[in-house]
Write a protein that holds these residues in place. Structure first.
Motif, PDB file in Angstrom:
ATOM      1  N   TYR A 177       0.831  -1.208   0.000  1.00  0.00           N
ATOM      2  CA  TYR A 177       0.000   0.000   0.000  1.00  0.00           C
ATOM      3  C   TYR A 177       0.866   1.259   0.000  1.00  0.00           C
ATOM      4  O   TYR A 177       0.631   2.194  -0.786  1.00  0.00           O
ATOM      5  N   LEU A 178       1.870   1.310   0.860  1.00  0.00           N
ATOM      6  CA  LEU A 178       2.732   2.488   0.931  1.00  0.00           C
ATOM      7  C   LEU A 178       3.451   2.728  -0.391  1.00  0.00           C
ATOM      8  O   LEU A 178       3.643   3.877  -0.816  1.00  0.00           O
ATOM      9  N   GLN A 179       3.821   1.656  -1.067  1.00  0.00           N
ATOM     10  CA  GLN A 179       4.590   1.801  -2.301  1.00  0.00           C
ATOM     11  C   GLN A 179       3.747   2.222  -3.507  1.00  0.00           C
ATOM     12  O   GLN A 179       4.305   2.570  -4.555  1.00  0.00           O
ATOM     13  N   ILE A 180       2.431   2.232  -3.370  1.00  0.00           N
ATOM     14  CA  ILE A 180       1.586   2.694  -4.476  1.00  0.00           C
ATOM     15  C   ILE A 180       1.055   4.102  -4.232  1.00  0.00           C
ATOM     16  O   ILE A 180       0.466   4.721  -5.134  1.00  0.00           O
ATOM     17  N   LEU A 181       1.274   4.652  -3.031  1.00  0.00           N
ATOM     18  CA  LEU A 181       0.771   5.990  -2.739  1.00  0.00           C
ATOM     19  C   LEU A 181       1.384   7.016  -3.696  1.00  0.00           C
ATOM     20  O   LEU A 181       2.602   7.149  -3.791  1.00  0.00           O
ATOM     21  N   GLY A 182       0.508   7.717  -4.395  1.00  0.00           N
ATOM     22  CA  GLY A 182       0.963   8.672  -5.395  1.00  0.00           C
ATOM     23  C   GLY A 182       1.201   8.047  -6.754  1.00  0.00           C
ATOM     24  O   GLY A 182       1.611   8.742  -7.694  1.00  0.00           O
ATOM     25  N   GLY A 183       0.943   6.743  -6.876  1.00  0.00           N
ATOM     26  CA  GLY A 183       1.230   6.049  -8.131  1.00  0.00           C
ATOM     27  C   GLY A 183       0.024   5.463  -8.835  1.00  0.00           C
ATOM     28  O   GLY A 183       0.183   4.760  -9.836  1.00  0.00           O
ATOM     29  N   LEU A 184      -1.184   5.739  -8.350  1.00  0.00           N
ATOM     30  CA  LEU A 184      -2.374   5.220  -9.029  1.00  0.00           C
ATOM     31  C   LEU A 184      -2.620   5.938 -10.350  1.00  0.00           C
ATOM     32  O   LEU A 184      -3.267   5.409 -11.253  1.00  0.00           O
ATOM     33  N   THR A 185      -2.110   7.166 -10.472  1.00  0.00           N
ATOM     34  CA  THR A 185      -2.230   7.954 -11.699  1.00  0.00           C
ATOM     35  C   THR A 185      -1.080   8.951 -11.755  1.00  0.00           C
ATOM     36  O   THR A 185      -0.533   9.340 -10.719  1.00  0.00           O
ATOM     37  N   ASP A 186      -0.719   9.362 -12.977  1.00  0.00           N
ATOM     38  CA  ASP A 186       0.332  10.375 -13.160  1.00  0.00           C
ATOM     39  C   ASP A 186      -0.260  11.763 -13.355  1.00  0.00           C
ATOM     40  O   ASP A 186       0.441  12.694 -13.761  1.00  0.00           O
ATOM     41  N   ALA A 187      -1.546  11.932 -13.068  1.00  0.00           N
ATOM     42  CA  ALA A 187      -2.230  13.205 -13.325  1.00  0.00           C
ATOM     43  C   ALA A 187      -1.548  14.385 -12.641  1.00  0.00           C
ATOM     44  O   ALA A 187      -1.392  15.453 -13.229  1.00  0.00           O
TER      45      ALA A 187
END
Length: 244
Positions: free
Chosen positions: A223-233
């Motif tokens: 979970y921590l490693q995907i924070l900010g990475g669900l989209t490049d918007a």
């Protein structure tokens, strides 16, 4: 003003009407913006949903009260942007139920913590924060490494999230326990299903360093490693603002 207040208090009907009028104004101010929300929330065609393992990690993050010391909202202030990265966009929390923006920071904001540090660093930090940050006052979460992750109810978690708008498919819901294991076992055949359902860019690796056992540490680090990475918007918006 005092005379008006006195007159209102002496008449129950007038006082009730005044309350209704004031409450209506407050309600209008809060509700009216919702009618334009479609034009205010940024478009993010590349937005993906959380995987079952990431959902489990988010649940652990909330269970342990991490949100009480770490916000997930970078404000558009120069010092925050320079320290944490592009300011947060509404669309980045599109699939967060509940949202974990927050305003209190005993520790740093985590909106862009994903992939900033290695999995080994995250594991060491959670196991004993002072091993990597000597001045840290964060408590240790040693039990995460030795606590097996419960996966049999992950399908129900995804189904519940689907009822509030997260676009999980029937296939995702049905395969949730399998995908949770597969995401932490890159050499297992189950890992292939994870990338097929959630995209090739999905992190598939042994987050806690042990591919043979699925633990709560796996889930929280995922979970921590995907924070900010669900989209490049947000990064695209930042580059546009800088004229790149």
């Amino acid at each position: 003003m005092a005379d008006l207040h006195r007159k209102l208090e002496r008449s129950a009907i007038r006082f009730m009407l005044a309350i209704i009028a004031v409450a209506s104004i407050g309600g209008l101010v809060e509700i009216a913006p919702l009618f334009t929300i479609g034009s205010t929330v940024e478009a993010a065609p590349d937005m993906r949903v959380y995987t079952p393992l990431e959902v489990a990690g988010r649940n652990i993050y909330m269970r342990e009260g991490c949100y009480a010391c770490h916000s997930q909202m970078i404000r558009s202030l120069r010092d925050e942007v320079e320290r944490y990265g592009p300011y947060s966009l509404a669309v980045e929390s599109k699939y967060d139920h509940p949202m974990l923006w927050g305003s209190k920071r005993t520790g740093p904001d985590l909106a862009r913590i994903g992939e900033k540090y290695s999995d080994a660093w995250q594991v060491a930090h959670l196991n004993n924060p002072r091993d990597v940050v000597p001045q840290s006052i964060m408590p240790a979460y040693r039990w995460l490494l030795r606590t097996p992750l419960k996966t049999d109810d992950l399908g129900r978690h995804l189904a519940a999230l689907r009822t509030v708008g997260v676009p999980y498919t029937d296939e995702m819901v049905a395969n949730a326990p399998i995908d949770a294991y597969g995401q932490s076992a890159p050499d297992d055949d189950k890992a292939r299903g994870v990338t097929e359902r959630y995209g090739k860019a999905t992190h598939v690796r042994a987050f806690d360093g042990n591919p043979g056992e699925l633990t709560e540490m796996d889930a929280l680090v995922a979970y921590l490693q995907i924070l900010g990475g669900l989209t490049d918007a947000a990064r695209k918006t930042d580059q546009t603002a800088l004229g790149e």
